[in-house]
Design a protein around this motif. Structure first.
Motif, PDB file in Angstrom:
ATOM      1  N   LEU A  74      20.942 -85.478 -32.128  1.00  0.00           N
ATOM      2  CA  LEU A  74      20.166 -85.993 -31.704  1.00  0.00           C
ATOM      3  C   LEU A  74      21.024 -87.214 -30.405  1.00  0.00           C
ATOM      4  O   LEU A  74      19.187 -87.068 -29.352  1.00  0.00           O
ATOM      5  CB  LEU A  74      20.273 -87.110 -33.025  1.00  0.00           C
ATOM      6  CG  LEU A  74      18.888 -86.401 -33.633  1.00  0.00           C
ATOM      7  CD1 LEU A  74      18.901 -88.072 -34.921  1.00  0.00           C
ATOM      8  CD2 LEU A  74      17.250 -86.017 -33.258  1.00  0.00           C
ATOM      9  N   ALA A  75      21.593 -87.480 -29.917  1.00  0.00           N
ATOM     10  CA  ALA A  75      22.162 -88.048 -28.853  1.00  0.00           C
ATOM     11  C   ALA A  75      22.566 -87.283 -28.410  1.00  0.00           C
ATOM     12  O   ALA A  75      22.174 -86.901 -27.096  1.00  0.00           O
ATOM     13  CB  ALA A  75      23.767 -87.841 -29.426  1.00  0.00           C
ATOM     14  N   LEU A  76      22.730 -86.013 -28.567  1.00  0.00           N
ATOM     15  CA  LEU A  76      22.880 -84.706 -27.384  1.00  0.00           C
ATOM     16  C   LEU A  76      21.332 -84.256 -26.863  1.00  0.00           C
ATOM     17  O   LEU A  76      21.259 -83.855 -26.004  1.00  0.00           O
ATOM     18  CB  LEU A  76      23.315 -82.983 -27.735  1.00  0.00           C
ATOM     19  CG  LEU A  76      23.292 -82.261 -26.631  1.00  0.00           C
ATOM     20  CD1 LEU A  76      24.876 -82.714 -25.894  1.00  0.00           C
ATOM     21  CD2 LEU A  76      23.985 -80.828 -26.996  1.00  0.00           C
ATOM     22  N   LEU A  77      19.903 -84.687 -27.803  1.00  0.00           N
ATOM     23  CA  LEU A  77      18.564 -84.484 -27.079  1.00  0.00           C
ATOM     24  C   LEU A  77      18.635 -85.765 -26.105  1.00  0.00           C
ATOM     25  O   LEU A  77      17.705 -85.197 -25.113  1.00  0.00           O
ATOM     26  CB  LEU A  77      18.010 -84.351 -28.327  1.00  0.00           C
ATOM     27  CG  LEU A  77      17.953 -82.931 -29.066  1.00  0.00           C
ATOM     28  CD1 LEU A  77      17.203 -82.737 -30.369  1.00  0.00           C
ATOM     29  CD2 LEU A  77      17.677 -81.637 -28.165  1.00  0.00           C
ATOM     30  N   LEU A  78      18.836 -86.558 -26.938  1.00  0.00           N
ATOM     31  CA  LEU A  78      18.247 -87.852 -25.949  1.00  0.00           C
ATOM     32  C   LEU A  78      18.687 -87.950 -24.286  1.00  0.00           C
ATOM     33  O   LEU A  78      18.096 -87.782 -23.534  1.00  0.00           O
ATOM     34  CB  LEU A  78      18.633 -88.969 -26.540  1.00  0.00           C
ATOM     35  CG  LEU A  78      18.437 -89.380 -27.533  1.00  0.00           C
ATOM     36  CD1 LEU A  78      18.448 -90.373 -28.457  1.00  0.00           C
ATOM     37  CD2 LEU A  78      16.311 -90.046 -27.146  1.00  0.00           C
ATOM     38  N   LYS A  82      25.582 -94.760 -28.806  1.00  0.00           N
ATOM     39  CA  LYS A  82      25.385 -95.526 -29.982  1.00  0.00           C
ATOM     40  C   LYS A  82      25.205 -94.096 -31.526  1.00  0.00           C
ATOM     41  O   LYS A  82      25.515 -94.852 -32.190  1.00  0.00           O
ATOM     42  CB  LYS A  82      23.930 -96.413 -30.088  1.00  0.00           C
ATOM     43  CG  LYS A  82      24.350 -97.428 -30.145  1.00  0.00           C
ATOM     44  CD  LYS A  82      22.665 -98.647 -29.949  1.00  0.00           C
ATOM     45  CE  LYS A  82      23.021 -99.271 -31.109  1.00  0.00           C
ATOM     46  NZ  LYS A  82      22.868-100.299 -31.357  1.00  0.00           N
ATOM     47  N   LEU A  83      24.658 -93.127 -31.292  1.00  0.00           N
ATOM     48  CA  LEU A  83      24.189 -92.298 -32.040  1.00  0.00           C
ATOM     49  C   LEU A  83      24.950 -91.171 -32.149  1.00  0.00           C
ATOM     50  O   LEU A  83      25.488 -91.214 -33.180  1.00  0.00           O
ATOM     51  CB  LEU A  83      22.526 -91.633 -31.509  1.00  0.00           C
ATOM     52  CG  LEU A  83      21.485 -91.780 -32.281  1.00  0.00           C
ATOM     53  CD1 LEU A  83      20.598 -90.927 -32.092  1.00  0.00           C
ATOM     54  CD2 LEU A  83      21.254 -91.679 -34.264  1.00  0.00           C
ATOM     55  N   SER A 106      16.020 -90.017 -36.207  1.00  0.00           N
ATOM     56  CA  SER A 106      17.132 -91.271 -37.060  1.00  0.00           C
ATOM     57  C   SER A 106      17.126 -92.244 -37.556  1.00  0.00           C
ATOM     58  O   SER A 106      18.036 -92.299 -38.687  1.00  0.00           O
ATOM     59  CB  SER A 106      18.201 -91.229 -35.776  1.00  0.00           C
ATOM     60  OG  SER A 106      18.746 -92.024 -35.506  1.00  0.00           O
ATOM     61  N   SER A 107      15.907 -92.927 -37.466  1.00  0.00           N
ATOM     62  CA  SER A 107      15.112 -94.391 -38.127  1.00  0.00           C
ATOM     63  C   SER A 107      15.316 -93.945 -39.472  1.00  0.00           C
ATOM     64  O   SER A 107      15.877 -94.707 -40.397  1.00  0.00           O
ATOM     65  CB  SER A 107      14.281 -94.637 -37.643  1.00  0.00           C
ATOM     66  OG  SER A 107      14.325 -96.112 -37.990  1.00  0.00           O
ATOM     67  N   GLY A 108      14.508 -92.716 -39.152  1.00  0.00           N
ATOM     68  CA  GLY A 108      14.888 -92.644 -41.210  1.00  0.00           C
ATOM     69  C   GLY A 108      15.492 -91.404 -42.042  1.00  0.00           C
ATOM     70  O   GLY A 108      15.653 -91.845 -43.267  1.00  0.00           O
ATOM     71  N   THR A 109      16.654 -91.419 -40.981  1.00  0.00           N
ATOM     72  CA  THR A 109      17.712 -90.737 -42.278  1.00  0.00           C
ATOM     73  C   THR A 109      18.123 -91.838 -41.828  1.00  0.00           C
ATOM     74  O   THR A 109      19.591 -91.264 -42.970  1.00  0.00           O
ATOM     75  CB  THR A 109      18.420 -89.450 -41.323  1.00  0.00           C
ATOM     76  OG1 THR A 109      18.974 -89.874 -39.923  1.00  0.00           O
ATOM     77  CG2 THR A 109      17.920 -88.235 -40.660  1.00  0.00           C
ATOM     78  N   ARG A 110      18.913 -92.955 -41.310  1.00  0.00           N
ATOM     79  CA  ARG A 110      19.741 -93.850 -41.387  1.00  0.00           C
ATOM     80  C   ARG A 110      19.329 -95.263 -42.489  1.00  0.00           C
ATOM     81  O   ARG A 110      19.938 -95.728 -42.966  1.00  0.00           O
ATOM     82  CB  ARG A 110      19.935 -94.506 -40.441  1.00  0.00           C
ATOM     83  CG  ARG A 110      20.414 -93.443 -39.802  1.00  0.00           C
ATOM     84  CD  ARG A 110      21.553 -93.778 -38.569  1.00  0.00           C
ATOM     85  NE  ARG A 110      22.551 -94.841 -38.503  1.00  0.00           N
ATOM     86  CZ  ARG A 110      23.818 -94.378 -40.085  1.00  0.00           C
ATOM     87  NH1 ARG A 110      23.675 -93.808 -39.697  1.00  0.00           N
ATOM     88  NH2 ARG A 110      24.233 -95.601 -39.938  1.00  0.00           N
ATOM     89  N   TYR A 111      17.409 -95.788 -41.800  1.00  0.00           N
ATOM     90  CA  TYR A 111      17.193 -96.728 -43.307  1.00  0.00           C
ATOM     91  C   TYR A 111      16.158 -96.601 -43.786  1.00  0.00           C
ATOM     92  O   TYR A 111      15.812 -95.803 -44.117  1.00  0.00           O
ATOM     93  CB  TYR A 111      16.617 -97.822 -41.787  1.00  0.00           C
ATOM     94  CG  TYR A 111      18.659 -97.950 -41.069  1.00  0.00           C
ATOM     95  CD1 TYR A 111      19.061 -99.052 -40.983  1.00  0.00           C
ATOM     96  CD2 TYR A 111      18.238 -97.488 -39.024  1.00  0.00           C
ATOM     97  CE1 TYR A 111      20.032 -99.058 -39.566  1.00  0.00           C
ATOM     98  CE2 TYR A 111      19.548 -97.806 -38.374  1.00  0.00           C
ATOM     99  CZ  TYR A 111      19.878 -98.793 -39.221  1.00  0.00           C
ATOM    100  OH  TYR A 111      21.391 -98.694 -37.559  1.00  0.00           O
ATOM    101  N   PRO A 112      15.832 -97.499 -44.408  1.00  0.00           N
ATOM    102  CA  PRO A 112      14.403 -97.598 -45.625  1.00  0.00           C
ATOM    103  C   PRO A 112      13.143 -97.348 -43.917  1.00  0.00           C
ATOM    104  O   PRO A 112      13.314 -98.071 -43.623  1.00  0.00           O
ATOM    105  CB  PRO A 112      14.540 -98.971 -45.673  1.00  0.00           C
ATOM    106  CG  PRO A 112      15.874-100.226 -45.433  1.00  0.00           C
ATOM    107  CD  PRO A 112      16.707 -98.775 -44.276  1.00  0.00           C
TER     108      PRO A 112
END
Length: 197
Positions: free
Chosen positions: A183-187, A89-90, A29-35
């Motif tokens: 991803l939220a569902l998986l978490l 949050k996701l 998730s971080s890779g899709t949203r942030y540097p």
């Protein structure tokens, strides 16, 4: 310690680190949203948090949990609460990628804390130490930890880079909303494992 033992340790570390789990999903998730650099800060925290947990379990923390089962329950529910917080949050994210970094990416401390609340990390530590070291042998535990450290970091970094690769395909907010909700569902599903496991 011989190479014949280090190779199986490495294979175990790779299988445990690269397989999907809550920390890996946050890396993606971080890779899709942030540097990528922000994702790698999270990866570094998660890796060092895991290594600290690994050494602590190797030195007897797991034995303490068997003596005081209430601590295990506290950890379990703290893990559930933290993972549900991240999944919410996701799930409510609007799918707009940050331009000037208005939102804060998960950082070093979040990564380290996640490992201590992550059942996968506890299981990987306890089973790896049980299989490849003698009980409470600090030298063997430290060798295993030094093998684990780069493998864990590189494995988690792969998830960040996979997210960065996917970023070009999720430029539209509606697509990123769907990815975030998946991803939220998986978490949240990993929380179910904590509750019934």
């Amino acid at each position: 310690m011989s190479l014949s033992l280090i190779l199986p340790m490495s294979a175990f570390a790779l299988a445990a680190s690269i397989s999907p789990g809550p920390v890996n999903l946050v890396c993606l998730s971080s890779g899709t949203r942030y540097p990528v650099s922000h994702g790698l800060v999270f990866v570094t925290g998660a890796t060092l948090g895991f290594i600290a947990l690994f050494i602590a379990i190797g030195l007897g923390l797991y034995s303490l949990l068997t003596i005081l089962p209430v601590l295990e329950e506290v950890l379990r529910w703290a893990g559930v609460a933290f993972l549900l917080y991240l999944s919410v949050k996701l799930a409510v994210d609007n799918g707009h990628l940050p331009d000037g970094e208005t939102r804060k990416a998960p950082g070093f401390g979040t990564g380290a804390l996640m490992q201590w609340l992550n059942p996968k990390a506890w299981l990987a530590s306890a089973s790896g130490i049980g299989a490849y070291t003698s009980a409470n042998d600090l030298d063997q535990i430290l060798v295993f930890a030094s093998v684990y450290l780069p493998i864990c970091w590189l494995s988690l970094a792969c998830w960040v880079y996979a997210g960065a690769f996917l970023r070009r395909y999720v430029q539209r907010p509606v697509v990123l909303v769907m990815v975030n909700r998946m991803l939220a569902l998986l978490l949240a599903a990993s929380c179910l494992y904590l509750v019934i496991g």
